[in-house]
Every structure is written in structure tokens, then in C-alpha cells.
Design a protein around this motif. Structure first.
Motif, PDB file in Angstrom:
ATOM      1  N   THR A 177      -4.851   4.553   5.264  1.00 18.02           N
ATOM      2  CA  THR A 177      -4.082   5.688   5.781  1.00 18.02           C
ATOM      3  C   THR A 177      -4.802   7.000   5.508  1.00 18.02           C
ATOM      4  N   LYS A 199       4.262   4.222   4.604  1.00 20.70           N
ATOM      5  CA  LYS A 199       4.683   4.317   6.008  1.00 20.70           C
ATOM      6  C   LYS A 199       5.305   2.996   6.470  1.00 20.70           C
ATOM      7  N   HIS A 219      -1.931   0.753  11.749  1.00 17.91           N
ATOM      8  CA  HIS A 219      -2.560   2.020  11.379  1.00 17.91           C
ATOM      9  C   HIS A 219      -1.981   3.182  12.189  1.00 17.91           C
TER      10      HIS A 219
END
Length: 227
Positions: free
Chosen positions: A56, A144, A200
Motif C-alpha cells: 500500500t 484497507k 491493491h
């Protein structure tokens, strides 16, 4: 008399369930008996921002341009977990003295450890960082909610919840929530924040995380200048 005994039984049962549930909560406190030993490097580089984490952070496009007014270093490594950071902490963290330390881990980690094991490693690192870099502000980015890893969401939420409370024992640690704005609702992730692999971040995802961190830094800088 029988009804009273039945009532007592259910009260005791409920109390036991409540106790077991509470006992699974990870303590926010650091281990006061844990001894931190270290040797500082001969040269420590002062910088504005230190970024570290897994993909990330490692894949962040145009990071230098996004934070053009700051002197920054990015030591993130794709595909890694917190053990990789701990094994290389002297070169990836402690050779620097940053004003802001941006931290992102926990994503890959849930495929290696359980939540409690990860948080133990996290607490130990944060305790050492507080001792060795007492004036650095830490920004903890929430994990996330990648759609491809939805089976780990319950673990991710526990870690995020823990990090959101960490400010209570270290006032220089601040939580950056990217989990909530990525969700359309609690059960539905906004996939526009992710690439086609649904793992991603996309350009939209990086716009979100970029602005979240800039806003936090500006707010903290303003707060410091006002004091």
C-alpha cells in the motif's frame, strides 16, 4: 422454587458469556515489564516524513510529488509483514529521526498470525519507537478493506479498532481511517478505490489516502504552531 433456580442459572450463564467475550479484547496497555534494549546508529538522518509499510505504501505513485514540500523517505516493502519490518527496523526506521512517521501494516499479517500475536508485535514496536523517537508524531493508517480479502475483514476491524484507541496511551499516535470512506455501507466496498485485482489501491484509492494524510499533517502542524 424451581423457577428461581432456572433464573439464577441463566444469570450465571450470561455472566460467564460476558466475561469470556470481554476477556478476548486486546488490552490497549503496553507491557510495563518489557525491557527495550537498543544501540543507536552513529548517524541519524533528520527528515520530515518517514513512510513504511507493505505494498500500500510501496506502490504509492508519485509520493514525492504528493508531498513535494517535505523531505521524505519511503522504506516500504511490497508483500511484507511486521516481522520483516522488525528484522530490519534499524535500517527501515531508526536510522531516521522523522517529524512524522507514517505506518501501514496488518494487511498481509493476518495470513501469518492471529490478531493478538500481531498486536503484541505492534505494541512492542510502538513502545520502542516512543522511547527512541519521543518527539516524532506517528500516523497509523487503518487497514484497507480490499474486496479480495473480505474473509479477513473481521480481523482487520479488530486491529483498526485497536489502533483507533492507541492515542490514549501515546498522544503522539494518531489514527487515519481509510476503511470507512472506502465502504459504500458496512457490507459493500466501493471497488473504484481498487485496481482490477481488487487487492491493491487504484488511483482513486491513492487520492483518498493521500488527502487523508495531508489533511492530518496540516491539522497537526497548525495545532503545534498554535501552542
Amino acid at each position: 422454587m424451581q423457577n428461581i433456580n432456572i433464573t439464577k442459572f441463566f444469570i450465571l450463564l450470561l455472566s460467564s458469556v460476558t466475561f469470556i467475550s470481554c476477556s478476548k479484547e486486546s488490552s490497549i496497555e503496553e507491557d510495563p515489564d518489557e525491557i527495550i534494549t537498543f544501540v543507536e546508529p552513529d548517524f541519524i538522518q533528520s527528515i520530515d516524513i518517514l513512510f513504511t509499510g507493505s505494498s500500500t505504501i510501496a506502490f504509492w505513485p508519485d509520493l514525492d510529488k504528493s508531498f513535494a514540500t517535505y523531505h521524505l523517505i519511503n522504506t516500504a516493502a511490497s508483500g511484507t509483514n511486521i516481522d520483516a519490518l522488525l528484522e530490519n527496523k534499524e535500517t527501515r526506521i531508526f536510522k531516521y529521526n522523522p517529524s512524522f512517521f507514517i505506518f501501514y501494516y496488518g494487511d498481509n499479517d493476518m495470513y501469518v498470525y492471529d490478531v493478538d500475536t500481531y498486536l503484541k508485535k505492534f505494541k512492542r514496536l510502538m513502545k520502542e519507537f516512543k522511547i527512541r523517537r519521543p518527539n516524532s508524531i506517528v500516523l497509523l493508517i487503518s487497514i484497507k478493506p480490499s474486496p479480495k480479502r473480505s474473509e479477513k475483514f473481521s480481523q482487520y476491524k479488530k486491529i483498526n479498532s485497536y489502533m483507533s484507541k492507541y492515542h490514549s496511551i501515546n498522544p503522539l499516535c494518531h489514527y487515519i481511517d481509510i476503511w470507512t470512506p472506502i465502504l459504500r455501507n458496512p457490507q459493500n466496498v466501493n471497488s473504484t478505490y481498487f485496481k482490477e485485482d481488487l487487492l491493491h489501491l487504484s488511483d482513486n484509492g491513492y487520492i483518498l489516502i493521500n488527502q487523508s494524510i495531508i489533511n492530518a499533517i496540516k491539522k497537526l502542524e497548525h495545532s503545534e504552531s498554535s501552542n
